[in-house]
Design a protein around this motif. Structure first.
Motif, PDB file in Angstrom:
ATOM      1  N   LYS A   1     -50.357  80.813 -25.371  1.00 12.45           N
ATOM      2  CA  LYS A   1     -51.105  81.966 -24.893  1.00 12.45           C
ATOM      3  C   LYS A   1     -51.630  81.725 -23.472  1.00 12.45           C
ATOM      4  N   ASP A   2     -51.918  82.817 -22.795  1.00 10.47           N
ATOM      5  CA  ASP A   2     -52.432  82.755 -21.424  1.00 10.47           C
ATOM      6  C   ASP A   2     -53.945  82.582 -21.461  1.00 10.47           C
TER       7      ASP A   2
ATOM      8  N   ARG B   1     -52.956  93.188 -35.079  1.00 13.74           N
ATOM      9  CA  ARG B   1     -53.362  91.799 -34.902  1.00 13.74           C
ATOM     10  C   ARG B   1     -54.842  91.638 -35.212  1.00 13.74           C
ATOM     11  N   PRO B   2     -55.294  90.392 -35.421  1.00 12.24           N
ATOM     12  CA  PRO B   2     -56.731  90.157 -35.606  1.00 12.24           C
ATOM     13  C   PRO B   2     -57.512  90.702 -34.410  1.00 12.24           C
ATOM     14  N   SER B   3     -58.601  91.388 -34.684  1.00  9.11           N
ATOM     15  CA  SER B   3     -59.327  92.092 -33.624  1.00  9.11           C
ATOM     16  C   SER B   3     -59.823  91.155 -32.527  1.00  9.11           C
ATOM     17  N   HIS B   4     -60.167  89.907 -32.906  1.00 13.85           N
ATOM     18  CA  HIS B   4     -60.711  88.995 -31.900  1.00 13.85           C
ATOM     19  C   HIS B   4     -59.609  88.366 -31.044  1.00 13.85           C
ATOM     20  N   ARG B   5     -58.350  88.756 -31.292  1.00 14.71           N
ATOM     21  CA  ARG B   5     -57.251  88.183 -30.514  1.00 14.71           C
ATOM     22  C   ARG B   5     -56.414  89.239 -29.795  1.00 14.71           C
ATOM     23  N   THR B   6     -56.851  90.487 -29.847  1.00 18.04           N
ATOM     24  CA  THR B   6     -56.039  91.554 -29.256  1.00 18.04           C
ATOM     25  C   THR B   6     -55.959  91.456 -27.732  1.00 18.04           C
ATOM     26  N   HIS B   7     -56.811  90.642 -27.108  1.00 16.57           N
ATOM     27  CA  HIS B   7     -56.745  90.463 -25.656  1.00 16.57           C
ATOM     28  C   HIS B   7     -55.914  89.240 -25.277  1.00 16.57           C
ATOM     29  N   HIS B   8     -55.273  88.589 -26.236  1.00 16.44           N
ATOM     30  CA  HIS B   8     -54.440  87.421 -25.981  1.00 16.44           C
ATOM     31  C   HIS B   8     -52.998  87.862 -25.707  1.00 16.44           C
ATOM     32  N   TYR B   9     -52.428  87.321 -24.625  1.00 18.27           N
ATOM     33  CA  TYR B   9     -51.048  87.631 -24.275  1.00 18.27           C
ATOM     34  C   TYR B   9     -50.338  86.373 -23.790  1.00 18.27           C
ATOM     35  N   LEU B  10     -49.043  86.526 -23.496  1.00 18.80           N
ATOM     36  CA  LEU B  10     -48.253  85.425 -22.951  1.00 18.80           C
ATOM     37  C   LEU B  10     -48.413  85.367 -21.434  1.00 18.80           C
TER      38      LEU B  10
END
Length: 327
Positions: free
Chosen positions: A63-64, A116-125
């Motif tokens: 993840k970025d 996706r899990p709500s606490h991870r929706t801002h995670h990207y590649l």
């Protein structure tokens, strides 16, 4: 959601691309899961069979996030710190694969369509990561079962009080429960000391709580014990003094290795050929966590969580930990 990608072994390293080239094999990359640091994608064949290097593999992409190592660093860390500690067939294997430009953008677009899990929706590649990892696929065969289990601390903390009624894992579980928190590890409802107990009834109790699949439980009670023993012995060897008495650069480095082994995952799956178990999530814990680890240890000691002598308003009789049952 899925995207079509093209896999080729021409050139210096195997690679995935969104553009078809000569001799490239078309496949689908399908979002499978994600953790705090990585995305996992399954690799699905289209018209032709997957080449040998892709068979039985998943694609793991970092993840970025600022705390996540580059993929090349992850591979080096695994090889330098953990690969040689265990038999090759007992760890999830890692192989580098090159990612061509545009693949991350296409996968990020697909990720946006996934629930996706709500606490991870801002995670990207990240767009500038040139590598991914092919890792051993530990999903079960059709009609079979799999299990993910966190072995955690297979030995008591060296800093724990002599009259402790909870091991380090159970002490932290009790502390979290007092705050209304419950992690996936807590939900296992078992004491890690039972995993490696010399008494089969202790091991049976723990494994029956971990899984309802009798074949997997039987395997963990018996055939998996050599792997548990290696994991326990490496935890002991790498952290002989405990986090509160660790000293020197080498001591801190080995403590970080030990803490990694205390947070790894054991993947167990049944197949038509039998049962397979491998350790994964062996991502090196960094020294900047030392202060947090020390703070946790001091609180577990000072607030009575080890001795089951926590404040009356939070007190619960300990029934899970082997130390409490044997006291």
């Amino acid at each position: 959601m899925t995207i079509t990608a093209y896999y080729s072994e021409d050139g210096e390293a195997p690679r995935f691309s969104t553009s078809k080239t000569r001799n490239a094999i078309a496949c689908r990359l399908e979002y499978l899961n994600e953790g705090g640091a990585n995305f996992i994608f399954s690799i699905v064949r289209l018209q032709t069979e997957l080449p040998p290097l892709l068979r039985g593999k998943l694609l793991r992409l970092r993840k970025d996030l600022s705390h996540v190592q580059t993929t090349a660093e992850q591979v080096k860390s695994f090889r330098d710190n953990f690969k040689t500690l265990f038999p090759a067939d007992c760890v999830v294997q890692h192989d580098l694969v090159r990612l061509e430009n545009g693949l991350a953008d296409s996968l990020n677009d697909a990720i946006d369509l996934v629930i996706r899990p709500s606490h991870r929706t801002h995670h990207y590649l990240p767009q500038n990561e040139p590598f991914g990892l092919l890792v051993t696929d530990m999903m079960p065969d059709a009609g079979h079962a799999m299990l993910e289990i966190k072995p955690k601390w297979l030995l008591q903390s060296s800093n724990a009080p002599a009259d402790a009624k909870r091991c380090r894992t159970c002490a932290l579980r009790a502390q979290r429960a007092s705050q209304g928190k419950c992690t996936a590890t807590d939900e296992q409802g078992s004491c890690p000391l039972d995993f490696v107990s010399e008494h089969e009834q202790d091991r049976r109790r723990a494994m029956d709580r971990a899984t309802r699949e009798s074949k997997l439980a039987h395997f963990l009670v018996g055939d998996a014990q050599p792997l548990f023993a290696i994991l326990r012995d490496q935890q002991r060897f790498l952290d002989p003094h405990g986090v509160l008495r660790v000293a020197g650069a080498d001591g801190i480095y080995n403590l970080c290795r030990a803490m990694t082994l205390r947070d790894c995952t054991l993947f167990v799956r049944s197949t038509a050929r039998g049962i397979e178990a491998r350790l994964g999530d062996l991502d090196f814990k960094h020294p900047e966590k030392l202060g947090r680890w020390k703070d946790i240890e001091r609180r577990l000691i000072d607030e009575g969580w080890y001795t089951n002598a926590e404040a009356e308003s939070m007190w619960r009789d300990e029934t899970i930990c082997r130390l409490s049952r044997n006291s």
